[in-house]
Design a protein around this motif. Structure first.
Motif, PDB file in Angstrom:
ATOM      1  N   LEU A  30      -0.701 -57.196   3.119  1.00  0.00           N
ATOM      2  CA  LEU A  30      -1.828 -56.797   3.958  1.00  0.00           C
ATOM      3  C   LEU A  30      -1.392 -56.678   5.407  1.00  0.00           C
ATOM      4  N   ASN A  31      -1.793 -55.580   6.021  1.00  0.00           N
ATOM      5  CA  ASN A  31      -1.570 -55.349   7.437  1.00  0.00           C
ATOM      6  C   ASN A  31      -2.852 -54.729   7.989  1.00  0.00           C
ATOM      7  N   PRO A  32      -3.906 -55.540   8.148  1.00  0.00           N
ATOM      8  CA  PRO A  32      -5.227 -54.997   8.478  1.00  0.00           C
ATOM      9  C   PRO A  32      -5.222 -54.200   9.781  1.00  0.00           C
ATOM     10  N   ALA A  33      -5.795 -53.002   9.710  1.00  0.00           N
ATOM     11  CA  ALA A  33      -5.958 -52.186  10.909  1.00  0.00           C
ATOM     12  C   ALA A  33      -7.151 -52.698  11.707  1.00  0.00           C
ATOM     13  N   LYS A  34      -7.088 -52.509  13.008  1.00  0.00           N
ATOM     14  CA  LYS A  34      -8.184 -52.973  13.859  1.00  0.00           C
ATOM     15  C   LYS A  34      -9.428 -52.106  13.705  1.00  0.00           C
ATOM     16  N   GLY A  35      -9.241 -50.832  13.412  1.00  0.00           N
ATOM     17  CA  GLY A  35     -10.375 -49.940  13.323  1.00  0.00           C
ATOM     18  C   GLY A  35     -10.180 -48.853  12.297  1.00  0.00           C
ATOM     19  N   HIS A  36     -11.298 -48.293  11.837  1.00  0.00           N
ATOM     20  CA  HIS A  36     -11.301 -47.208  10.873  1.00  0.00           C
ATOM     21  C   HIS A  36     -12.246 -46.129  11.379  1.00  0.00           C
ATOM     22  N   ASP A  37     -12.192 -44.973  10.749  1.00  0.00           N
ATOM     23  CA  ASP A  37     -13.144 -43.892  11.017  1.00  0.00           C
ATOM     24  C   ASP A  37     -13.917 -43.610   9.737  1.00  0.00           C
ATOM     25  N   TRP A  88       4.261 -50.128   7.371  1.00  0.00           N
ATOM     26  CA  TRP A  88       4.991 -49.523   6.262  1.00  0.00           C
ATOM     27  C   TRP A  88       4.005 -48.901   5.290  1.00  0.00           C
ATOM     28  N   GLU A  89       4.486 -47.890   4.549  1.00  0.00           N
ATOM     29  CA  GLU A  89       3.605 -47.161   3.649  1.00  0.00           C
ATOM     30  C   GLU A  89       3.086 -48.027   2.516  1.00  0.00           C
ATOM     31  N   TRP A  90       3.811 -49.069   2.127  1.00  0.00           N
ATOM     32  CA  TRP A  90       3.378 -49.887   0.986  1.00  0.00           C
ATOM     33  C   TRP A  90       2.411 -51.014   1.396  1.00  0.00           C
ATOM     34  N   GLU A  91       2.074 -51.080   2.661  1.00  0.00           N
ATOM     35  CA  GLU A  91       1.117 -52.085   3.111  1.00  0.00           C
ATOM     36  C   GLU A  91      -0.315 -51.564   2.978  1.00  0.00           C
ATOM     37  N   HIS A  92      -1.253 -52.481   2.776  1.00  0.00           N
ATOM     38  CA  HIS A  92      -2.668 -52.131   2.712  1.00  0.00           C
ATOM     39  C   HIS A  92      -3.303 -52.446   4.062  1.00  0.00           C
ATOM     40  N   PRO A  93      -3.923 -51.450   4.716  1.00  0.00           N
ATOM     41  CA  PRO A  93      -4.461 -51.673   6.055  1.00  0.00           C
ATOM     42  C   PRO A  93      -5.868 -52.270   6.051  1.00  0.00           C
ATOM     43  N   TYR A  94      -6.113 -53.199   5.133  1.00  0.00           N
ATOM     44  CA  TYR A  94      -7.441 -53.794   5.022  1.00  0.00           C
ATOM     45  C   TYR A  94      -7.308 -55.309   4.922  1.00  0.00           C
ATOM     46  N   SER A  95      -8.352 -55.983   5.362  1.00  0.00           N
ATOM     47  CA  SER A  95      -8.427 -57.424   5.182  1.00  0.00           C
ATOM     48  C   SER A  95      -8.977 -57.721   3.788  1.00  0.00           C
ATOM     49  N   ASN A  96      -8.891 -58.981   3.382  1.00  0.00           N
ATOM     50  CA  ASN A  96      -9.420 -59.368   2.073  1.00  0.00           C
ATOM     51  C   ASN A  96     -10.916 -59.112   1.979  1.00  0.00           C
ATOM     52  N   ALA A  97     -11.652 -59.361   3.060  1.00  0.00           N
ATOM     53  CA  ALA A  97     -13.097 -59.119   3.056  1.00  0.00           C
ATOM     54  C   ALA A  97     -13.402 -57.635   2.881  1.00  0.00           C
ATOM     55  N   THR A  98     -12.647 -56.779   3.534  1.00  0.00           N
ATOM     56  CA  THR A  98     -12.842 -55.338   3.382  1.00  0.00           C
ATOM     57  C   THR A  98     -12.532 -54.882   1.965  1.00  0.00           C
ATOM     58  N   ILE A  99     -11.449 -55.387   1.383  1.00  0.00           N
ATOM     59  CA  ILE A  99     -11.087 -55.023   0.014  1.00  0.00           C
ATOM     60  C   ILE A  99     -12.175 -55.444  -0.956  1.00  0.00           C
TER      61      ILE A  99
END
Length: 447
Positions: A30-37, A88-99
């Motif tokens: 997991l590599n959570p992004a700070k923001g999404h669109d 990295w491409e194999w990381e998920h840009p979401y937190s556990n709560a978002t998932i």
């Protein structure tokens, strides 16, 4: 027509992490992004409506639940969560709560977030909530497009939920520019996968054209393998210094293109299947053009595969040819060295008798001084011949003894190897006999 969605704000560099700090309890990176669109395309009584707004990662759980529970007068809706992140491409840009929220409210399959999902570039999934009416698919690309798409569709509510994340701003702009240009057809659940696959195929074309064809044809001409009937009568000897390394690099690149081609072929097949499952969704109209485009994309993908296979087989043939030429040159050098050794041997044979005679008569056993009135041959001359004979016999004995010892050691090794194999076979036979006896004893007790 609305403008394409702007890319997300660049993320700051993350602080150093301890090993495996980004792995959660499910083994996900997991590599959570700070923001999404968030992008929504819907059909309202006033026409096709496009809405876009930024959403922070902390807001996604409540935001996704509100979208599902809020009533709407739209005929159909497409919801897309767009994430552009650094990592990295194999990381998920979401937190556990978002998932968890995406699985619960948007019915994105669990398989889209596990540690092995990045290895499956094309896959389907079912709703994690057990809703069998929903259908989902996942498309991925790590080498070329560097983007991942996961999508679920409900035929009953005519709502489609999708997540798209990537590390490439260029890729995201291409995908969503094409989506907004075709927003009137967003009622089709396979539109976004179709656009994704089309962009992936464009990357394959760029990847294929990026192969060093100049070096490929240059090596072919140098080896005289481009045309047998038009080859030179006296071709210039090729320079093979760097050819093996170049051919190895070409082999690796063609293997990469073949791997990408197989992935895109699977994605085209899956999107075509979806297009056949949802042929009529808007006033009984069929999107014949899209399915025709998918068919052409499949044919182009197959043609790329044939070209890559031809190039790969040609490269393998040239590799064998290069090694054959190198072997031929080595054999030629060996023949030259053998000829030189024969010349040296002949010269040695010419001078060896004279050298022997000169050495023998220069010894102190002989006295050819005319002023000496004594014996011309010493009484110790026999010592020379005895010593020479003894040393010759010792050398021959050691050589023969070493050869015999080597043969004996080989025979002993073979003997012990055969003995060990026989003991193993006898042990296996005893175990089989014991097992059979035990089974017979059980049968006897049963009777």
């Amino acid at each position: 027509m609305s403008n394409p969605p702007p890319p997300a704000t660049a993320l700051p560099t993350l602080p150093p992490q301890k090993p495996f700090d980004w792995f959660d309890s499910h083994g996900r990176v997991l590599n959570p992004a700070k923001g999404h669109d968030y992008l929504e395309i819907s059909m309202t009584p006033t026409g096709v409506n496009v809405k876009q707004e930024p959403v922070s990662d902390l807001e996604v759980p409540a935001f996704s639940e509100r979208l599902v529970n809020t009533p709407s007068d739209a005929t159909w809706r497409l919801h897309v969560l767009i994430t552009l992140f650094e990592g990295w491409e194999w990381e998920h840009p979401y937190s556990n709560a978002t998932i968890d929220a995406l699985q619960k409210h948007w019915h994105i399959g669990r398989s889209c977030f596990n540690s092995a999902s990045h290895r499956a570039m094309t896959a389907t999934f079912e709703s994690p909530n057990g809703d069998l009416t929903r259908k989902g698919l996942r498309l991925g690309s790590l080498r070329t497009l560097r983007a991942t798409l996961a999508l679920s569709h409900s035929p009953s509510t005519r709502q489609t939920f999708a997540i798209v994340y990537s590390t490439s701003t260029y890729t995201m702009n291409r995908i969503f520019s094409a989506l907004l240009a075709s927003k009137e057809h967003a009622y089709q659940p396979h539109l976004l996968p179709f656009i994704y696959t089309a962009q992936h195929l464009q990357c394959l074309e760029d990847f294929f054209r990026g192969l060093p064809a100049g070096e490929y044809y240059s090596i072919m001409r140098t080896l005289g393998a481009d045309s047998y009937h038009e080859r030179e009568e006296r071709p210039t000897p090729p320079d093979l210094t760097d050819m093996p390394r170049t051919l190895t690099a070409l082999t690796r690149m063609t293997a990469d293109v073949a791997s990408v081609k197989e992935t895109i072929g699977q994605q085209i097949e899956l999107v075509t299947k979806w297009a056949e499952e949802f042929p009529k969704l808007e006033d009984g109209k069929e999107d014949v053009a899209m399915r025709e485009r998918l068919r052409l994309m499949g044919q182009y993908c197959e043609q790329v595969g044939l070209d890559v296979r031809e190039m790969s087989e040609t490269i393998q043939a040239m590799v064998q040819m290069v090694y054959a030429i190198l072997q031929q040159r080595d054999n030629e050098l060996n023949r030259r060295y053998a000829a030189d050794m024969r010349v040296i041997t002949a010269i040695t044979l010419v001078f060896l008798p004279g050298t022997f005679v000169a050495t023998l008569f220069s010894a102190s056993f002989w006295n050819f001084d005319p002023r000496s009135g004594g014996k011309m041959v010493s009484s110790w001359v026999w010592l020379y011949f005895v010593s020479t004979a003894v040393l010759t016999l010792v050398v021959l004995a050691v050589w023969r003894g070493f050869a015999a010892l080597k043969q004996t050691m080989g025979a002993v090794k073979r003997f012990w190897r055969v003995r060990v194999l026989r003991r193993k076979e006898e042990g296996d036979g005893d175990e089989e006999n014991a097992t059979a006896a035990a089974e017979k004893e059980k049968e006897g007790k049963g009777d």
